[in-house]
Design an enzyme around this catalytic site. Structure first.
Site, PDB file in Angstrom:
ATOM      1  N   HIS A 123       0.827  -1.204   0.000  1.00 14.35           N
ATOM      2  CA  HIS A 123       0.000   0.000   0.000  1.00 14.35           C
ATOM      3  C   HIS A 123       0.861   1.254   0.000  1.00 14.35           C
ATOM      4  O   HIS A 123       2.035   1.203   0.329  1.00 14.35           O
ATOM      5  CB  HIS A 123      -0.912  -0.008   1.226  1.00 14.35           C
ATOM      6  CG  HIS A 123      -2.089   0.918   1.111  1.00 14.35           C
ATOM      7  ND1 HIS A 123      -2.092   2.192   1.631  1.00 14.35           N
ATOM      8  CD2 HIS A 123      -3.289   0.741   0.536  1.00 14.35           C
ATOM      9  CE1 HIS A 123      -3.256   2.766   1.382  1.00 14.35           C
ATOM     10  NE2 HIS A 123      -3.995   1.915   0.720  1.00 14.35           N
ATOM     11  N   ASN A 158     -10.616  12.833   1.114  1.00 11.78           N
ATOM     12  CA  ASN A 158      -9.364  13.513   0.823  1.00 11.78           C
ATOM     13  C   ASN A 158      -9.338  14.858   1.537  1.00 11.78           C
ATOM     14  O   ASN A 158     -10.309  15.234   2.208  1.00 11.78           O
ATOM     15  CB  ASN A 158      -9.204  13.741  -0.688  1.00 11.78           C
ATOM     16  CG  ASN A 158      -8.922  12.466  -1.451  1.00 11.78           C
ATOM     17  OD1 ASN A 158      -8.199  11.601  -0.980  1.00 11.78           O
ATOM     18  ND2 ASN A 158      -9.496  12.347  -2.638  1.00 11.78           N
ATOM     19  N   TYR A 179     -12.686  -0.574  -3.224  1.00  6.27           N
ATOM     20  CA  TYR A 179     -11.878  -0.457  -2.017  1.00  6.27           C
ATOM     21  C   TYR A 179     -11.841  -1.760  -1.232  1.00  6.27           C
ATOM     22  O   TYR A 179     -10.778  -2.228  -0.828  1.00  6.27           O
ATOM     23  CB  TYR A 179     -12.377   0.700  -1.154  1.00  6.27           C
ATOM     24  CG  TYR A 179     -11.814   2.021  -1.604  1.00  6.27           C
ATOM     25  CD1 TYR A 179     -12.047   2.476  -2.910  1.00  6.27           C
ATOM     26  CD2 TYR A 179     -11.046   2.805  -0.772  1.00  6.27           C
ATOM     27  CE1 TYR A 179     -11.523   3.671  -3.353  1.00  6.27           C
ATOM     28  CE2 TYR A 179     -10.513   3.999  -1.204  1.00  6.27           C
ATOM     29  CZ  TYR A 179     -10.762   4.445  -2.491  1.00  6.27           C
ATOM     30  OH  TYR A 179     -10.223   5.623  -2.932  1.00  6.27           O
TER      31      TYR A 179
END
Length: 488
Positions: free
Chosen positions: A56, A129, A339
């Site tokens: 990741h 975000n 996701y």
């Protein structure tokens, strides 16, 4: 002997409303990808024998709590928002988007802002975000977009030509590009930036009444950003600057906090608002839908082990609880699957069992086996449903709220294609100094682009947002705004 009758839950501990019927668009309509329980069951089943894992991106995280400061039970039945003063433990992960694990924290890039609430009805994730909008509005374009942000497969170098080629051919990106290239493109620290859910979600109350909402986490430390020169210097001197700053602040008792607000839109307004409220490249005007305070998020504990907590933490906008539902936002709809699927690939099909991801409530479902199953694996209990042995069953009142759909199944774009008004409004709100730095950042980023036609196409977008915007970028690149753009 019959087992104790328990409520059927998802793997993240939320009660299941219907385990017999998948969600469809009407009686004969196609099955919806937003049926996260269906997707989770099928994807988990596919991976019960073949584990996958990938690395990741770089990030930092911390533990903390969320405390409700305003009664909004008229709008949502979500239990963790049910009373003023109620506290819910949480974990947050901040990250850069495009950078690799060893990249510098201070690169110009959006920052991930993902919060996992360990509620008394299962986990709830807000996966956003530090910007209220995104580059694209349909998930089908996401793999292509991310390809442009990563390394060129031939040279293994970053490719500015690919970046600007994609953006210039995707004018919906202009609003986010303007934010990214502005002062806000490089936050001073994780503590000094806002966070946003970005997408539109639906809140539903006990009476079944719904509203559309957007999440805004406002930093209580104030917004601070880095200039390009300072960011470049820090990238060389301390590439882990943001992670270190967050750890040191919490270690020293300077606990960072954010105030969570929501914008609330009546359901019927979605049909008449001047921008499509489900288009993630657009914002809702706060004059039309003011911010309403929800509560306070405080970070007060550092991780004990980076890999076990920060690296293995998994977040998905499909990790929902009763009272919070999704919207027809096309980007959100794709993320509901992507996701969770990424986590099953990267961490493993049983990632929800890891301590950092495990709900703080009982989890009762029929998923079995798979790589790294390190609990009792259901023991000798019933392993299918429906059954005659008292196994967990659904909770009908936990079903997602309904909303009407109509039309013909087709691959279609959004009805609204004004990509310039909001980007232009943002430009006109900037001070002269902010505009100058924006132009300098854009010109520096576009100079390496190999094809002049790409530069001219992008200049046209800037000009359509605001003529001054386009003219100044063109001048910085030694080019002219195309006449066909000026004459439209």
């Amino acid at each position: 002997m019959k087992e104790n009758n328990k409520h059927l839950t998802t793997s993240w501990g939320a009660p299941v409303g219907d385990n017999q019927n998948s969600m469809t668009a009407g009686y004969r309509g196609p099955t919806l990808i937003q049926d996260v329980h269906l997707i989770e069951k099928l994807a988990h089943f596919n991976r019960e024998r073949v584990p996958e894992r990938v690395v990741h991106a770089k990030g930092g995280g911390a533990h903390g709590y969320f405390e409700v400061t305003n009664d909004l039970t008229n709008y949502t039945k979500a239990s963790f928002l049910s009373e003023v003063g109620k506290r819910t433990p949480l974990f947050i992960r901040f990250s850069t988007v495009a950078g690799e694990n060893g990249s510098a924290d201070t690169l110009r890039d959006p920052r991930g802002f993902a919060v996992k609430f360990y509620t008394d009805e299962g986990n709830y994730d807000i996966v956003g975000n530090n910007t209220p909008v995104f580059f694209i509005r349909d998930a089908i374009k996401f793999p292509d977009f991310i390809h442009t942000q990563k390394r060129d497969p031939k040279t293994h170098l970053k490719n500015p030509t690919a970046v600007w080629d994609f953006w210039s051919l995707s004018p919906e990106s202009l609003h986010q590009v303007t934010i990214l290239m502005s002062d806000r493109g490089i936050p001073a620290t994780f503590r000094h930036m806002h966070g946003f859910g970005s997408h539109t979600f639906k809140w539903t109350n006990e009476a079944g009444e719904g509203v559309w909402i957007k999440y805004h986490f406002k930093t209580d430390q104030g917004v601070k950003n880095l200039t390009a020169d300072v960011a470049e210097q820090l990238a060389g001197e301390n590439p882990d600057y943001h992670i270190e700053d967050l750890q040191n602040a919490i270690k020293n008792g300077d606990f960072p906090s954010w105030t969570l607000y929501v914008q609330i839109m009546p359901l019927e307004d979605a049909n008449t608002y001047r921008f499509d409220p489900f288009d993630v490249t657009k914002v809702w005007s706060q004059k039309d839908y003011p911010l309403i305070e929800v509560g306070k998020m405080v970070l007060n504990r550092n991780p004990e082990n980076y890999f076990a907590e920060v690296e293995q933490a998994t977040f998905s906008p499909g990790t929902l609880v009763p009272g919070i539902d999704v919207s027809p936002d096309k980007m959100l709809q794709g993320r509901l699957f992507a996701y969770g699927d990424a986590h099953r690939h990267r961490v493993g099909t049983n990632h929800q069992l890891l301590p950092i991801n495990r709900p703080r409530v009982d989890v009762n479902h029929y998923q079995r086996d798979g790589a790294m199953r390190f609990d009792e694996n259901g023991g000798g209990s019933t392993y299918y449903e429906p059954n005659s042995f008292g196994g967990p069953t659904e909770t009908p009142e936990a079903k997602q709220a309904t909303y009407p759909v109509q039309g013909t199944v087709d691959s279609v774009t959004y009805d609204h294609n004004d990509h310039y008004t909001q980007a232009g409004d943002l430009y006109r709100l900037m001070t002269d100094g902010e505009k100058t730095r924006l132009i300098e950042n854009i010109v520096a980023a576009m100079k390496p682009v190999e094809k002049e036609e790409i530069k001219l196409r992008q200049i046209g977008h800037f000009y359509k947002a605001d003529p001054d915007y386009g003219l100044r970028v063109a001048a910085g690149l030694g080019l002219q705004v195309p006449e066909e753009v000026k004459n439209k």
